[in-house]
Design a protein around this motif. Structure first.
Motif, short mmCIF file in Angstrom:
data_model
loop_
_atom_site.label_atom_id
_atom_site.label_comp_id
_atom_site.label_asym_id
_atom_site.label_seq_id
_atom_site.Cartn_x
_atom_site.Cartn_y
_atom_site.Cartn_z
N ASP A 56 0.83 -1.22 0.00
CA ASP A 56 0.00 0.00 0.00
C ASP A 56 0.86 1.27 0.00
OD1 ASP A 56 0.99 0.17 2.59
OD2 ASP A 56 -0.97 0.01 3.56
N GLU A 57 2.18 1.10 -0.19
CA GLU A 57 3.18 2.16 -0.24
C GLU A 57 3.47 2.83 1.10
OE1 GLU A 57 2.61 4.81 -3.56
OE2 GLU A 57 2.36 3.14 -4.95
N SER A 58 2.91 2.29 2.18
CA SER A 58 3.29 2.78 3.51
C SER A 58 4.70 2.27 3.80
CB SER A 58 2.31 2.29 4.58
OG SER A 58 2.35 0.87 4.68
N THR A 59 5.43 2.99 4.62
CA THR A 59 6.81 2.62 4.92
C THR A 59 7.03 2.52 6.42
OG1 THR A 59 7.60 4.90 4.95
CG2 THR A 59 7.68 3.75 2.84
N LYS A 60 7.99 1.71 6.79
CA LYS A 60 8.43 1.57 8.19
C LYS A 60 9.95 1.49 8.17
CE LYS A 60 4.90 -0.86 10.84
NZ LYS A 60 4.63 -2.12 11.53
N GLU A 61 10.56 2.13 9.12
CA GLU A 61 12.02 2.13 9.23
C GLU A 61 12.42 1.31 10.46
OE1 GLU A 61 15.84 3.57 7.88
OE2 GLU A 61 13.91 4.10 7.01
N PHE A 62 13.40 0.44 10.29
CA PHE A 62 13.92 -0.38 11.38
C PHE A 62 15.42 -0.14 11.47
CE2 PHE A 62 10.19 -2.42 9.70
CZ PHE A 62 9.49 -2.85 10.83
N THR A 63 15.94 -0.05 12.68
CA THR A 63 17.37 0.11 12.89
C THR A 63 17.85 -1.04 13.77
OG1 THR A 63 17.17 2.51 12.76
CG2 THR A 63 19.17 1.64 13.75
N TYR A 64 18.91 -1.69 13.31
CA TYR A 64 19.44 -2.84 14.04
C TYR A 64 20.91 -2.60 14.39
CZ TYR A 64 15.25 -5.03 12.21
OH TYR A 64 13.95 -5.32 11.90
N HIS A 65 21.26 -3.01 15.60
CA HIS A 65 22.66 -2.99 16.06
C HIS A 65 23.07 -4.46 16.12
CE1 HIS A 65 22.09 1.23 16.99
NE2 HIS A 65 20.94 0.88 17.57
N THR A 66 24.12 -4.82 15.40
CA THR A 66 24.44 -6.23 15.24
C THR A 66 25.92 -6.49 15.04
OG1 THR A 66 23.90 -8.20 13.91
CG2 THR A 66 24.05 -6.11 12.74
N ASP A 67 26.32 -7.70 15.29
CA ASP A 67 27.66 -8.18 14.95
C ASP A 67 27.61 -9.11 13.73
OD1 ASP A 67 28.93 -6.87 17.04
OD2 ASP A 67 28.71 -8.54 18.42
N ALA A 68 26.40 -9.34 13.21
CA ALA A 68 26.23 -10.23 12.06
C ALA A 68 26.98 -9.66 10.85
CB ALA A 68 24.75 -10.41 11.73
N GLU A 69 27.34 -10.53 9.94
CA GLU A 69 28.07 -10.10 8.75
C GLU A 69 27.20 -10.05 7.50
OE1 GLU A 69 31.78 -12.17 8.27
OE2 GLU A 69 32.28 -11.92 10.37
N TYR A 70 26.02 -10.70 7.56
CA TYR A 70 25.15 -10.75 6.39
C TYR A 70 23.74 -10.26 6.75
CZ TYR A 70 28.87 -13.45 4.31
OH TYR A 70 30.09 -13.83 3.82
N LEU A 71 23.10 -9.61 5.80
CA LEU A 71 21.79 -9.02 6.01
C LEU A 71 20.75 -10.04 6.44
CD1 LEU A 71 20.02 -6.48 5.86
CD2 LEU A 71 19.67 -6.98 3.43
N GLY A 72 20.72 -11.18 5.79
CA GLY A 72 19.74 -12.21 6.12
C GLY A 72 19.81 -12.65 7.58
#
Length: 130
Positions: free
Chosen positions: A47-63
């Motif tokens: 529906d073109e609505s957006t949400k922003e998420f912020t993550y703090h991580t030690d992971a190396e890959y997005l998945g």
């Protein structure tokens, strides 16, 4: 005898070519960044609505990050993880929908589970139709 030499030469040439291609892939693949990093992910729903998420991580890959945080669900495929659901919205096959992954507005050339992340990266997950 002559045919055996040709076959042996062909197999050796194929092995050298495979080793060369493996070496090129290894040195050309995207590098990961170790350690703590902050990554932003913007979700653009159908529906073109957006949400922003912020993550703090030690992971190396997005998945890794998106699965661990429960933002996405997907299915394993021959090409890696195929995203089916993002932020509770599932792509509908009958509507020809799919989730497109971009980084800074540009499509990524890797699957979500093989996309390296670095501190400050901004990714977008957009419901798309083909």
């Amino acid at each position: 005898m002559k045919g055996n030499k040709r076959a042996l030469f062909a197999v050796a040439a194929l092995a050298v070519a495979a080793a060369l291609m493996l070496g090129i892939w290894y040195f050309a693949k995207p590098r990961t960044q170790e350690g703590a990093k902050t990554v932003a992910v913007e979700v653009v729903h159908a529906d073109e609505s957006t949400k922003e998420f912020t993550y703090h991580t030690d992971a190396e890959y997005l998945g890794e990050v998106l699965l661990a945080e429960g933002l996405i669900q997907g299915e394993d495929s021959a090409y890696g993880l195929f995203i089916t659901t993002v932020d509770g919205e599932t792509a509908q096959d009958d509507l020809r929908q799919w989730w497109c992954v971009t980084k800074g507005g540009e499509r990524v050339d890797t699957g979500v589970d093989s996309t390296p992340i670095a501190d400050g990266d901004h990714f977008e997950l957009t419901m798309s139709t083909y």
